[in-house]
Enzyme design. Structure first.
Site, PDB file in Angstrom:
ATOM      1  N   SER A 134      43.276  42.137  36.654  1.00  0.00           N
ATOM      2  CA  SER A 134      43.376  42.809  35.362  1.00  0.00           C
ATOM      3  C   SER A 134      42.722  41.958  34.270  1.00  0.00           C
ATOM      4  O   SER A 134      42.990  40.764  34.157  1.00  0.00           O
ATOM      5  CB  SER A 134      44.844  43.063  35.027  1.00  0.00           C
ATOM      6  OG  SER A 134      44.920  43.704  33.789  1.00  0.00           O
ATOM      7  N   GLY A 135      41.844  42.579  33.493  1.00  0.00           N
ATOM      8  CA  GLY A 135      41.187  41.875  32.390  1.00  0.00           C
ATOM      9  C   GLY A 135      39.908  41.177  32.814  1.00  0.00           C
ATOM     10  O   GLY A 135      39.255  40.514  32.005  1.00  0.00           O
ATOM     11  N   THR A 139      36.251  47.672  34.080  1.00  0.00           N
ATOM     12  CA  THR A 139      35.959  48.896  33.325  1.00  0.00           C
ATOM     13  C   THR A 139      34.736  48.689  32.439  1.00  0.00           C
ATOM     14  O   THR A 139      33.886  49.560  32.319  1.00  0.00           O
ATOM     15  CB  THR A 139      37.198  49.296  32.502  1.00  0.00           C
ATOM     16  OG1 THR A 139      38.280  49.415  33.420  1.00  0.00           O
ATOM     17  CG2 THR A 139      37.011  50.593  31.772  1.00  0.00           C
ATOM     18  N   ASN A 190      45.700  42.417  29.383  1.00  0.00           N
ATOM     19  CA  ASN A 190      44.466  43.041  28.904  1.00  0.00           C
ATOM     20  C   ASN A 190      44.838  44.077  27.844  1.00  0.00           C
ATOM     21  O   ASN A 190      45.670  44.944  28.101  1.00  0.00           O
ATOM     22  CB  ASN A 190      43.763  43.708  30.102  1.00  0.00           C
ATOM     23  CG  ASN A 190      42.466  44.400  29.716  1.00  0.00           C
ATOM     24  OD1 ASN A 190      42.043  44.354  28.568  1.00  0.00           O
ATOM     25  ND2 ASN A 190      41.853  45.036  30.693  1.00  0.00           N
ATOM     26  N   SER A 193      43.934  47.829  29.229  1.00  0.00           N
ATOM     27  CA  SER A 193      44.092  47.824  30.680  1.00  0.00           C
ATOM     28  C   SER A 193      44.117  49.246  31.245  1.00  0.00           C
ATOM     29  O   SER A 193      44.854  50.103  30.752  1.00  0.00           O
ATOM     30  CB  SER A 193      45.387  47.093  31.027  1.00  0.00           C
ATOM     31  OG  SER A 193      45.514  46.983  32.409  1.00  0.00           O
ATOM     32  N   SER A 194      43.313  49.485  32.279  1.00  0.00           N
ATOM     33  CA  SER A 194      43.311  50.818  32.908  1.00  0.00           C
ATOM     34  C   SER A 194      44.580  50.949  33.730  1.00  0.00           C
ATOM     35  O   SER A 194      44.837  50.120  34.598  1.00  0.00           O
ATOM     36  CB  SER A 194      42.115  50.976  33.845  1.00  0.00           C
ATOM     37  OG  SER A 194      40.968  50.422  33.288  1.00  0.00           O
ATOM     38  N   GLY A 417      43.039  45.686  40.412  1.00  0.00           N
ATOM     39  CA  GLY A 417      42.885  44.538  41.311  1.00  0.00           C
ATOM     40  C   GLY A 417      44.215  44.206  41.962  1.00  0.00           C
ATOM     41  O   GLY A 417      45.259  44.789  41.631  1.00  0.00           O
ATOM     42  N   GLU A 419      47.685  42.696  42.799  1.00  0.00           N
ATOM     43  CA  GLU A 419      48.752  42.339  41.835  1.00  0.00           C
ATOM     44  C   GLU A 419      49.877  41.559  42.502  1.00  0.00           C
ATOM     45  O   GLU A 419      50.306  41.899  43.608  1.00  0.00           O
ATOM     46  CB  GLU A 419      49.338  43.618  41.207  1.00  0.00           C
ATOM     47  CG  GLU A 419      48.379  44.257  40.230  1.00  0.00           C
ATOM     48  CD  GLU A 419      48.995  45.357  39.374  1.00  0.00           C
ATOM     49  OE1 GLU A 419      50.126  45.790  39.662  1.00  0.00           O
ATOM     50  OE2 GLU A 419      48.329  45.773  38.412  1.00  0.00           O
TER      51      GLU A 419
HETATM   52  P1  ATP Z   1      42.262  46.226  34.035  1.00  0.00           P
HETATM   53  O1  ATP Z   1      42.411  46.081  35.511  1.00  0.00           O
HETATM   54  O2  ATP Z   1      43.449  45.730  33.291  1.00  0.00           O
HETATM   55  O3  ATP Z   1      41.856  47.598  33.621  1.00  0.00           O
HETATM   56  P2  ATP Z   1      39.530  45.365  33.689  1.00  0.00           P
HETATM   57  O4  ATP Z   1      39.072  44.518  34.828  1.00  0.00           O
HETATM   58  O5  ATP Z   1      39.097  46.776  33.704  1.00  0.00           O
HETATM   59  O6  ATP Z   1      41.092  45.213  33.577  1.00  0.00           O
HETATM   60  P3  ATP Z   1      38.168  45.282  31.170  1.00  0.00           P
HETATM   61  O7  ATP Z   1      39.020  46.168  30.381  1.00  0.00           O
HETATM   62  O8  ATP Z   1      36.889  45.809  31.682  1.00  0.00           O
HETATM   63  O9  ATP Z   1      39.044  44.646  32.353  1.00  0.00           O
HETATM   64  O10 ATP Z   1      37.814  43.962  30.342  1.00  0.00           O
HETATM   65  C1  ATP Z   1      38.777  43.301  29.563  1.00  0.00           C
HETATM   66  C2  ATP Z   1      38.176  42.848  28.266  1.00  0.00           C
HETATM   67  O11 ATP Z   1      37.237  41.803  28.512  1.00  0.00           O
HETATM   68  C3  ATP Z   1      37.346  43.924  27.552  1.00  0.00           C
HETATM   69  O12 ATP Z   1      38.150  44.709  26.710  1.00  0.00           O
HETATM   70  C4  ATP Z   1      36.360  43.116  26.764  1.00  0.00           C
HETATM   71  O13 ATP Z   1      36.943  42.656  25.561  1.00  0.00           O
HETATM   72  C5  ATP Z   1      36.132  41.887  27.626  1.00  0.00           C
HETATM   73  N1  ATP Z   1      34.904  42.004  28.429  1.00  0.00           N
HETATM   74  C6  ATP Z   1      34.813  42.362  29.726  1.00  0.00           C
HETATM   75  N2  ATP Z   1      33.540  42.306  30.149  1.00  0.00           N
HETATM   76  C7  ATP Z   1      32.812  41.928  29.089  1.00  0.00           C
HETATM   77  C8  ATP Z   1      31.415  41.693  28.876  1.00  0.00           C
HETATM   78  N3  ATP Z   1      30.549  41.830  29.842  1.00  0.00           N
HETATM   79  N4  ATP Z   1      31.021  41.289  27.653  1.00  0.00           N
HETATM   80  C9  ATP Z   1      31.918  41.111  26.663  1.00  0.00           C
HETATM   81  N5  ATP Z   1      33.248  41.302  26.798  1.00  0.00           N
HETATM   82  C10 ATP Z   1      33.694  41.715  27.982  1.00  0.00           C
HETATM   83 MG    MG Z   2      40.091  48.559  33.560  1.00  0.00          MG
END
Ligand code: ATP
Ligand code: MG
Length: 708
Positions: A134-135, A139, A190, A193-194, A417, A419
């Site tokens: 997560s984070g 996404t 996050n 977070s999705s 991912g 957990e």
């Molecule tokens: P979850 O499993 O909780 O949904 P995730 O893996 O989908 O987590 P994201 O929401 O894609 O995580 O990313 C978390 C945060 O990290 C984003 O809101 C953004 O602020 C930052 N982030 C991620 N990738 C980038 C990037 N390539 N450039 C800049 N910031 C990023």
């Molecule tokens: Mg996500």
């Protein structure tokens, strides 16, 4: 990987007593400029420490992407880096004659998939599997890839089709803010977070233009509607309506400025995701008109009011509980917003009906305060979950192309991912089960297939061991008995669930499986599964109930009586009673686990029919700080996805894999000086070597050279 040195933890990067420091010194003694190593297979020797150090050096100079054999490692920058995702750069990757000569990027993966589709005689669908905790940026990566495809797929559109293609792409991209508003929330790990898994297929025609897309979602965390862990929040959309509604909307939705809602914690924090206008505009582009939007937001507001209804204990068991004094107005407002009779709402929340006897007599039993509140929460969860599913189907209706207009797709998978929390229950079991399946797919497709192929080709190769997770999957889903089947069996028997009993059954029937263990020191019934990413202890208490996910039929009936046109769609009156959990029916009980298992099987079937590409997102630190690389945290993520094994196999294997057909075409000239060879069939797998290799004029060359 962590060592206790004089009672203190040291990271693998610190020298001194650390067992990995030797590897590191060998590595540091080499001539390589670490930050310039684009591919981890070039690291020598390949050890966790060297891989880690290479990533760290790159991160420090703002290089976030590194190739690791067939995988792309993506470090989260945790800061805006717009130049990395601008349309100009997308085009550079798109037009590059030799992709591999450019810096590793998610666009390399995106473009490679795009080229794969084009280069094959028969189009083969592609999948990009984005994983990470997560984070970590899954996404974000998926969104950027969608923008990439929108940009490059449109560049090939003619003048006439340009507008149509652009309109479709806009709609596809607009599905993101809508799904994120309804399916994402701020968690401890996050802020966006999705809370659901997603597989989106971008549909392409023969000219490789995007003609549409379709979305499949998995396991929405609907409990969040009625329960938010401390410091976490509800789904973004609730904050968007309470903060962004106009004064007339506030009046209509009964959302006065500053109103306090129990299910809306931490609303003082404003996030970027709180933007209501963006969601409303995107909904409009997807064909959800103002009046339907109004219905949706009214229902959501109704749920917020529902959450403010609290009950007092009843005086005795024969009496119904009364709503607390200050909750009475919320009863009225909920009923009016959901357009249901107030009396029926109260009756449904407070009274259980039991049908029994030959005459099918109906008995009324007043619920306890706790039961009333469970029914209230259940009402909110079922309504929100159906609303979410309905939205996904509307989005699909709006973006999905006619089957005749597309020939191939590129799928983007963005699922939770692995957990492991202090308390893990059915949700974590499902999520980790999905991750095991994806890991198995990766192992089968890459680690095992590649080595088996070498063996079959008779190539010189010393086998590199990797972690096979089959025994873990047998434990979770195997037949005839598995953890899933035992939990389902408990639901079917419908006896008062007894966690200790289930623990005993799991132990007695599955104890021969090496992936099963138990924490004998814990007084709560539990089991431990040795997942590929590490052991996870699951609490059994409540698992069976969660698996049943019961919705009392009175709740469904109540919503069927709503006069609201949208609620009538979500709860059609001709709908059958949900589960027959009383065991009176012979039909198999549809449980959370059985539903999840079948959707996972479908997903795996789709993935197996595509050419996979892997992006492993890594979180450099758990606080979301830019420029901070916590070696310990990164290492555990690298271990969890088997990056080091992947690099080992890729480094020792053949870097370039050319089909016999392309090889012959390219080196035809050389072939002429040798006796002619039989021509292979025109349809060959893209990266599969053929038996003809061993009979080829190059047979005398060393395996690596023979393949390059
Ligand atoms: P979850 O499993 O909780 O949904 P995730 O893996 O989908 O987590 P994201 O929401 O894609 O995580 O990313 C978390 C945060 O990290 C984003 O809101 C953004 O602020 C930052 N982030 C991620 N990738 C980038 C990037 N390539 N450039 C800049 N910031 C990023
Ligand atoms: Mg996500």
């Amino acid at each position: 990987m962590l060592q206790q040195v004089n009672g203190q933890e040291t990271s693998p990067l610190s020298c001194g007593n650390d067992p990995l420091s030797e590897d590191l010194q060998v590595f540091l003694g080499s001539d390589f400029q670490l930050a310039e190593l684009d591919d981890l297979t070039k690291v020598n020797p390949v050890t966790p420490a060297t891989v880690l150090r290479c990533l760290q050096e790159r991160y420090q100079v703002d290089v976030f992407y590194t190739t690791a054999g067939c995988t792309l490692v993506a470090l989260n920058p945790f800061k805006p880096v717009p130049h990395l995702y601008c349309p100009e750069l997308m085009r550079d990757y798109h037009i590059a004659p030799q992709l591999q000569k450019l810096k590793p990027h998610i666009f390399t993966v995106g473009e490679q998939s795009y080229r794969n589709v084009k280069s094959l005689l028969e189009p083969v669908d592609q999948s990009i599997i984005v994983s990470g905790e997560s984070g970590a940026g899954k996404t974000w990566t998926s969104r950027c890839l969608m923008k990439f495809y929108a940009t490059v797929a449109n560049s090939s559109a003619s003048q006439e089709t340009h507008e149509t293609v652009e309109r479709i792409e806009k709609r596809v991209l607009d599905s993101n803010p809508v799904m994120e508003a309804f399916g994402n929330a701020c968690t401890l790990r996050n802020s966006n977070s999705s809370r659901f898994g997603k597989y989106i297929q971008l549909q392409l025609n023969r000219a490789q233009q995007m003609t549409g897309a379709s979305v499949q979602t998995y396991l929405l965390e609907k409990t969040r509607v009625a329960y938010q862990a401390p410091l976490e929040r509800n789904f973004h959309i609730f904050y968007q309506i309470t903060k962004g509604a106009s004064s007339s909307e506030r009046l209509e939705w009964h959302l006065p400025e500053g109103a306090a809602f129990h299910w809306l914690p931490n609303s003082d924090r404003t996030l970027e995701e709180d933007c209501f206008e963006v969601t409303k505009d995107a909904m409009l582009h997807l064909g959800i008109d103002h009046s339907t939007q109004n219905n949706i937001f009214k229902i959501l507001s109704g749920l917020l009011h529902l959450g403010n209804i609290h009950f007092d204990d009843s005086e005795d068991e024969s009496q119904v509980c009364q709503p607390q004094e200050d909750a009475k107005c919320f009863v009225m407002t909920t009923a009016s917003l959901l357009w249901i009779p107030k009396e029926e709402l109260m009756e449904t929340l407070r009274v259980r009906t039991i049908t029994a006897g030959k005459q099918q007599q109906v008995f009324r039993k007043p619920c306890s305060r706790a039961e009333c509140e469970t029914r209230r929460d259940c009402l909110a969860k079922v309504t929100y979950a159906r609303l979410f599913d309905w939205l996904v189907s509307v989005i699909n209706g709006s973006i999905c192309a006619e089957p005749s207009t597309w020939t191939t797709f590129i799928g983007l998978l963005d699922v939770y991912g692995f957990e492991c929390f202090p308390n893990n229950n059915l949700e974590q079991l499902c999520i980790n089960y999905a991750n095991e399946k994806l890991q198995q797919h990766f192992v089968a497709h890459y680690l095992r297939a590649q080595q088996e192929e070498y063996a079959a080709e008779g190539l010189e190769w010393s086998f590199i061991s990797y972690q096979d997770n089959q025994s873990c999957l047998d434990l979770i889903e195997g037949s005839p008995v598995s953890i899933c089947s035992l939990i389902n069996e408990e639901c079917r028997l419908n006896r008062p669930s007894n966690a200790t009993q289930l623990q005993t059954r799991i132990e007695s029937t599955l104890s021969s499986n090496a992936s099963l263990n138990r924490n004998k020191f814990s007084k709560d019934p539990n089991f431990i599964i040795a997942h590929y990413a590490g052991p996870v202890q699951y609490q059994i208490e409540g698992m069976v109930e969660k698996n049943k996910d019961p919705v009392p039929p009175e709740l469904t009936r109540l919503l069927q009586h709503s006069q609201d046109s949208l609620l009538q769609k979500l709860f059609p009156s001709q709908e059958k009673e949900p589960n027959d959990l009383l065991g009176q029916s012979r039909a198999p009980v549809v449980t959370v686990v059985s539903r999840f298992k079948s959707s996972l099987e479908q997903l795996m079937q789709v993935l197996h029919s595509t050419t996979p590409h892997y992006i492993r997102c890594i979180k450099p630190n758990s606080h979301g700080h830019a420029q901070r690389f916590r070696a310990k945290e990164v290492l555990s993520q690298l271990e969890a996805c088997g990056i080091v094994e992947t690099v080992h196999i890729s480094a020792a294997g053949f870097p370039i894999r050319v089909s016999f057909q392309s090889f012959l075409e390219r080196y035809d000239l050389l072939r002429k000086s040798y006796p002619s060879q039989p021509r292979p069939s025109s349809r060959l797998p893209s990266s599969s070597p053929t038996k003809e290799h061993s009979a080829s004029p190059f047979a005398n060359l060393s395996p690596k050279r023979r393949w390059c």
